[in-house]
Motif scaffolding. Structure first.
Motif, PDB file in Angstrom:
ATOM      1  N   LYS A 147       4.810   1.692  -6.683  1.00  0.00           N
ATOM      2  CA  LYS A 147       4.338   0.607  -5.811  1.00  0.00           C
ATOM      3  C   LYS A 147       5.309  -0.560  -5.849  1.00  0.00           C
ATOM      4  CE  LYS A 147      -0.528   0.798  -4.978  1.00  0.00           C
ATOM      5  NZ  LYS A 147      -1.841   0.257  -5.236  1.00  0.00           N
ATOM      6  N   ARG A 148       5.568  -1.170  -4.685  1.00  0.00           N
ATOM      7  CA  ARG A 148       6.480  -2.311  -4.652  1.00  0.00           C
ATOM      8  C   ARG A 148       5.693  -3.581  -4.384  1.00  0.00           C
ATOM      9  NH1 ARG A 148      11.357  -1.310  -0.664  1.00  0.00           N
ATOM     10  NH2 ARG A 148       9.682  -1.483   0.857  1.00  0.00           N
ATOM     11  N   THR A 149       6.206  -4.698  -4.887  1.00  0.00           N
ATOM     12  CA  THR A 149       5.622  -5.996  -4.566  1.00  0.00           C
ATOM     13  C   THR A 149       6.464  -6.606  -3.452  1.00  0.00           C
ATOM     14  OG1 THR A 149       4.857  -6.261  -6.818  1.00  0.00           O
ATOM     15  CG2 THR A 149       5.050  -8.267  -5.517  1.00  0.00           C
ATOM     16  N   ASP A 170       0.859  -1.195   0.000  1.00  0.00           N
ATOM     17  CA  ASP A 170       0.000   0.000   0.000  1.00  0.00           C
ATOM     18  C   ASP A 170       0.881   1.226   0.000  1.00  0.00           C
ATOM     19  OD1 ASP A 170      -2.433  -1.122  -0.048  1.00  0.00           O
ATOM     20  OD2 ASP A 170      -2.704  -1.184   2.127  1.00  0.00           O
ATOM     21  N   SER A 171       0.553   2.157  -0.876  1.00  0.00           N
ATOM     22  CA  SER A 171       1.305   3.407  -0.840  1.00  0.00           C
ATOM     23  C   SER A 171       0.342   4.557  -1.084  1.00  0.00           C
ATOM     24  CB  SER A 171       2.403   3.372  -1.900  1.00  0.00           C
ATOM     25  OG  SER A 171       2.880   4.666  -2.112  1.00  0.00           O
ATOM     26  N   THR A 172       0.272   5.483  -0.146  1.00  0.00           N
ATOM     27  CA  THR A 172      -0.640   6.624  -0.309  1.00  0.00           C
ATOM     28  C   THR A 172       0.016   7.693  -1.164  1.00  0.00           C
ATOM     29  OG1 THR A 172       0.172   7.207   1.878  1.00  0.00           O
ATOM     30  CG2 THR A 172      -2.105   6.412   1.754  1.00  0.00           C
ATOM     31  N   ASN A 173       1.336   7.622  -1.249  1.00  0.00           N
ATOM     32  CA  ASN A 173       2.061   8.624  -2.030  1.00  0.00           C
ATOM     33  C   ASN A 173       2.112   8.179  -3.497  1.00  0.00           C
ATOM     34  OD1 ASN A 173       3.861  10.341  -3.204  1.00  0.00           O
ATOM     35  ND2 ASN A 173       5.352  10.271  -1.511  1.00  0.00           N
ATOM     36  N   GLU A 174       1.400   8.919  -4.367  1.00  0.00           N
ATOM     37  CA  GLU A 174       1.309   8.501  -5.770  1.00  0.00           C
ATOM     38  C   GLU A 174       2.629   8.640  -6.519  1.00  0.00           C
ATOM     39  OE1 GLU A 174      -1.961  10.421  -7.659  1.00  0.00           O
ATOM     40  OE2 GLU A 174      -3.401   9.415  -6.335  1.00  0.00           O
ATOM     41  N   ASN A 175       3.532   9.442  -5.957  1.00  0.00           N
ATOM     42  CA  ASN A 175       4.808   9.650  -6.644  1.00  0.00           C
ATOM     43  C   ASN A 175       5.783   8.493  -6.412  1.00  0.00           C
ATOM     44  OD1 ASN A 175       3.957  12.145  -7.540  1.00  0.00           O
ATOM     45  ND2 ASN A 175       4.569  13.110  -5.606  1.00  0.00           N
TER      46      ASN A 175
END
Ligand code: SAH
Length: 377
Positions: free
Chosen positions: A119-121, A111-116
Motif C-alpha cells: 500500500k502506498r501513502t 486503495d489497493s485490491t491487490n494484496e501483493n
C-alpha cells in the motif's frame, strides 16, 4: 549538540512542534507560502533541465511541519507532468513531526485490491506518493533526485576548537560536582581533529591566522558527500538554504527558546541549538566526493527568491485577497527578501520585519550534465 536535538527520549525535535509564533523559532516556509512555492519553481526548472524525466525522487531533509512541501506541491499541482513524475521522500528523525507531516500534506493510504502490492501513502495535494525515512541513505536510488535541505544543515552537530599554547584544542563539555555543565579544553588531539585538519587545508593561511576559534561540522561534510555521490550517479541536484558564511566559521553555536537567545547549558533539550553553515566546506566536500557535480553559490536568499520571480508572485497574490491577507503577504515578503534594514519598508519603524534576505544563503549542487541551474547563472 546531537543528543540535545535528537536524543530519542529527550531531544528538542523529538517530542513536539517547536515552530511558528507559538513555538521556539520561525522559519521561512512558516513566514509565507511564497517560500515553498518559489522552491517549487526551482525544482520544476531543474526537472526541465534534467530532461523532464518520467520518474523523479523529490527528497526533503528535515521537513519540520511539512509546510515547504505543502506549498511546493500545491503550487506545482497544475503542472501535471511534473507532479506525476514525483515520489516525495521525507527524511525526518522526529516521530512527533512524522505524525504531523502527513496531516499537513493531507495524506491518505491508497486503495489497493491487490494484496501483493504494498500500500502506498499519497498526498491528495498533488496525487504523489510520499515515504518517510530516518536518513538520506534509505531513500531508494537509481533515478534522478532533487534534494531540498532548508534549515537542516544548521542543526547538524559542530565541534568547536580553541587555539591554545599547545595548539588547537577541542572544546568539550564536562559535568561539574554540582551537576552543572562547563567547557573544558581537550588535553590532546580528539577524533574530530582530523576534520579540523581537513577544513584548514581548504582555507587560506590568512583566513586562519586571525582566528582563535574554529567550528567544524563533520556530519555536514559526510552528508554533502552522500548528496554529491547520489547526484553524481543518479542525476538531479540539491538545494541547500540556511544561515551561514561562505568561509570558516569561528564561533556561532547558539541556543534559542521562545524566540530568544538563551545560555546553551540552560536546560538542554528545551531550546533549539544551531550553528552557522560553513558553505565553503560544503562546496569542498561536494567537489571532493564526486567529479560529476558542480557547485553553485552561495547567493543570498534575497537574490535567490528575487531571480525566481517572488515579486511577481506577491503581486499576483495581492490582486485577490482580503486587507488582512494583504498585510500578512507584504510583511512575509519583506521578511523573506529584506535585510533587516529594509529601506523599502513603508510601515512603522518598530514593525520593520526581521530580514532573512541576506542572512540566509542558497547553494546548489547539481549533476554537471545538467549545466548551471536557475537562478545561479
Ligand atoms: N525545514 C523545516 C524545519 C527545519 S528544523 C523548516 O524550514 O521549517 C530541522 C528539521 O530537521 C526538523 O524537522 C528536525 O526534526 C529535523 N532533523 C534535525 N536533525 C535531524 C537528523 N539528524 N535526521 C533527520 N532529521 C533531523
Amino acid at each position: 549538540m546531537e543528543e540535545v536535538l535528537t536524543n530519542p527520549k529527550a531531544g528538542f525535535y523529538i517530542n513536539g512542534d517547536v515552530f511558528g509564533a507559538e513555538g521556539d523559532f520561525i522559519t521561512s516556509p512558516e513566514v509565507s507560502q511564497m517560500f515553498g512555492e518559489m522552491v517549487g519553481v526551482w525544482a520544476m526548472c531543474l526537472w526541465e533541465q534534467i530532461g523532464q524525466p518520467k520518474r523523479l525522487n523529490l527528497v526533503e531533509l528535515g521537513p519540520g511541519r511539512g509546510t515547504l512541501m505543502v506549498d511546493l506541491l500545491r503550487g506545482a499541482s497544475k503542472f501535471k507532468s511534473f507532479t506525476e513524475s514525483l515520489h516525495v521522500h521525507l527524511v525526518e528523525c522526529s516521530p512527533a513531526l512524522q505524525k504531523l507531516q502527513p496531516q499537513n500534506l493531507k495524506c491518505m493510504d491508497e486503495d489497493s485490491t491487490n494484496e501483493n502490492v504494498e500500500k502506498r501513502t499519497i498526498t491528495t495535494l498533488a496525487g504523489t506518493p510520499v515515504s518517510w525515512h530516518a536518513a538520506l541513505e534509505q531513500v531508494p536510488s537509481g533515478i534522478p533526485t532533487i534534494i531540498i535541505a532548508h534549515e537542516f544543515y544548521d542543526a547538524l552537530p559542530v565541534h568547536q576548537f580553541q587555539r591554545a599554547s599547545r595548539g588547537w584544542c577541542e572544546k568539550l563539555v564536562d559535568v561539574t560536582e554540582d551537576s552543572s555543565f562547563r567547557y573544558v579544553l581537550s588535553p590532546q588531539a580528539t577524533p574530530a581533529t582530523l576534520f579540523l585538519m581537513k577544513r584548514c587545508k581548504w582555507a587560506a593561511a590568512e583566513e586562519l591566522e586571525k582566528l582563535g576559534h574554529i567550528e567544524v561540522c563533520p556530519k555536514a561534510m559526510e552528508l554533502t558527500n552522500t548528496i554529491a555521490k547520489r547526484i553524481g550517479s543518479d542525476g538531479g541536484g540539491a538545494l541547500i538554504i540556511d544561515y551561514g558564511l561562505n568561509g570558516v566559521v569561528s564561533d556561532s553555536l547558539q541556543a534559542i527558546r521562545k524566540h530568544k537567545f538563551v545560555n546553551i547549558f540552560d536546560n538542554p533539550g528545551t531550546a533549539d541549538l544551531s550553528a552557522y553553515v560553513d558553505f565553503a566546506s560544503v562546496r569542498h566536500s561536494a567537489k571532493e566526493a564526486s567529479v560529476n557535480v558542480s557547485v553553485h553559490g552561495p547567493i543570498t536568499q534575497s537574490q535567490f527568491l528575487g531571480s525566481l520571480g517572488i515579486n511577481f508572485r506577491v503581486e499576483a497574490l495581492l490582486q485577490n485577497c482580503t486587507e488582512e491577507q494583504a498585510e500578512s503577504l507584504r510583511t512575509g515578503y519583506w521578511r523573506l527578501v529584506g535585510d533587516g534594514e529594509a529601506p523599502f519598508w513603508e510601515g512603522p519603524d518598530d514593525q520593520t520585519p526581521i530580514g532573512m534576505g541576506t542572512r540566509y544563503l542558497a547553494m546548489a549542487i547539481v549533476n554537471k550534465k545538467q549545466g548551471v541551474p536557475v537562478p545561479f547563472q
